[in-house]
Scaffold this active site. Sequence first.
Site, PDB file in Angstrom:
ATOM      1  N   GLU A  43       8.830  -3.917  10.836  1.00 47.55           N
ATOM      2  CA  GLU A  43       9.261  -2.620  10.298  1.00 47.55           C
ATOM      3  C   GLU A  43       9.759  -1.701  11.418  1.00 47.55           C
ATOM      4  OE1 GLU A  43       6.658  -0.761   7.464  1.00 47.55           O
ATOM      5  OE2 GLU A  43       7.788   1.112   7.495  1.00 47.55           O
ATOM      6  N   LYS A  95      -1.237  -9.353   2.893  1.00 42.19           N
ATOM      7  CA  LYS A  95      -0.510  -8.864   4.074  1.00 42.19           C
ATOM      8  C   LYS A  95      -1.407  -7.855   4.777  1.00 42.19           C
ATOM      9  CE  LYS A  95       3.177  -5.886   3.889  1.00 42.19           C
ATOM     10  NZ  LYS A  95       2.682  -4.711   4.651  1.00 42.19           N
ATOM     11  N   GLU A 131      -1.562  -5.205   8.470  1.00 43.30           N
ATOM     12  CA  GLU A 131      -0.841  -4.638   9.607  1.00 43.30           C
ATOM     13  C   GLU A 131      -1.544  -5.017  10.905  1.00 43.30           C
ATOM     14  OE1 GLU A 131      -0.191  -0.436   9.076  1.00 43.30           O
ATOM     15  OE2 GLU A 131       0.701  -0.733   7.101  1.00 43.30           O
ATOM     16  N   ASP A 136       0.837  -1.203   0.000  1.00 48.24           N
ATOM     17  CA  ASP A 136       0.000   0.000   0.000  1.00 48.24           C
ATOM     18  C   ASP A 136       0.873   1.255   0.000  1.00 48.24           C
ATOM     19  OD1 ASP A 136       0.899  -0.126   2.590  1.00 48.24           O
ATOM     20  OD2 ASP A 136      -1.065   0.128   3.521  1.00 48.24           O
ATOM     21  N   ASP A 149      -0.997  -6.167  -0.242  1.00 48.79           N
ATOM     22  CA  ASP A 149      -1.396  -5.507   1.005  1.00 48.79           C
ATOM     23  C   ASP A 149      -2.902  -5.308   1.065  1.00 48.79           C
ATOM     24  OD1 ASP A 149       0.391  -4.881   3.020  1.00 48.79           O
ATOM     25  OD2 ASP A 149       1.207  -3.139   1.961  1.00 48.79           O
TER      26      ASP A 149
HETATM   27  O1  KIV Z   1       3.547  -1.102   1.679  1.00 47.32           O
HETATM   28  C1  KIV Z   1       4.714  -1.504   1.690  1.00 47.32           C
HETATM   29  O2  KIV Z   1       5.487  -1.260   0.773  1.00 47.32           O
HETATM   30  C2  KIV Z   1       5.137  -2.286   2.841  1.00 47.32           C
HETATM   31  C3  KIV Z   1       6.591  -2.643   2.933  1.00 47.32           C
HETATM   32  C4  KIV Z   1       7.420  -1.457   3.121  1.00 47.32           C
HETATM   33  C5  KIV Z   1       6.823  -3.656   3.974  1.00 47.32           C
HETATM   34  O3  KIV Z   1       4.353  -2.605   3.666  1.00 47.32           O
END
Ligand code: KIV
Length: 266
Positions: A183, A118, A120, A49, A88
């Site tokens: 992160e 993915k 958070e 994202d 994401d």
């Molecule tokens: O959105 C993204 O690019 C990320 C990475 C930096 C891990 O979540």
Amino acid sequence: MHPEPHAITVPQFTAMKAAGRKITMLTAYDHATAQLVDAAGIEGILVGDSLSMVVQGHSNTLPVTLEEMIYHAEMVGRAVRHALLVVDMPFPSFHLGVYRAIENAGRILKETRCQAVKLEGGVEQAEVIAGLVSAGIPVMAHCGLRPQSVHQLGGYRVQRDETRLLADALAAQQAGAFGIVLECIPAALAVRITAELKIPTIGIGAGTGCDGQILVYHDLLGLTPGRMPRHVKPYAELHRTVIDAVTRYRDDVRQGAFPGAEQTFE
Ligand code: KIV
């Protein structure tokens, strides 16, 4: 019928930890980029994202929508042949209950040829992670600095709450996550979390002790001029190369040197 295009599966990705093989991941947001990253032999491609910032020009990752993530992931999915493809879940597509999270992640999987999502979170998202996994949707968790919570965290800062971060990582694993991005956390804490977990840790600003590393494509190539975060190592200065090429083209056109005889039809 299309053959399965991805060489690396979710179980193979997770097994790299036990095999002691370092994992490399990079973001990609379009077809041409994904082809190059995939050709370079990177094991995991993330449609992050972060595209909200590096592609769309927003100041944080909150504005990008589920539709826009799917739009970019479709392009990337058509290019990837080797890497594991992860997409994401944008804010707030997994905060509206397990049902809506499955609905949204299900759309990502059905429409983009990706293999995993993915999201958070750790402890607070454990129920959602478990729900997605029970629906057959592989989940990579993302702990430490969670950019979607930038307002709550008060900025993009290194996260140092050891008890909380360890609990988040363990909760994500317990809920069934197959990997976890760490992160911007202290290197020693990343080493500890990596040792406690069976699933691979993928670091960004988390030192060398993680099982793998991830970077944003634009940062790795130095595509955007300006100050880089400390954890970024630009392996090229492509913004200079691009500005130079475009300037030379501009000058050639102005001086009548382009197109030349070679580029001209008789
Ligand atoms: O959105 C993204 O690019 C990320 C990475 C930096 C891990 O979540």
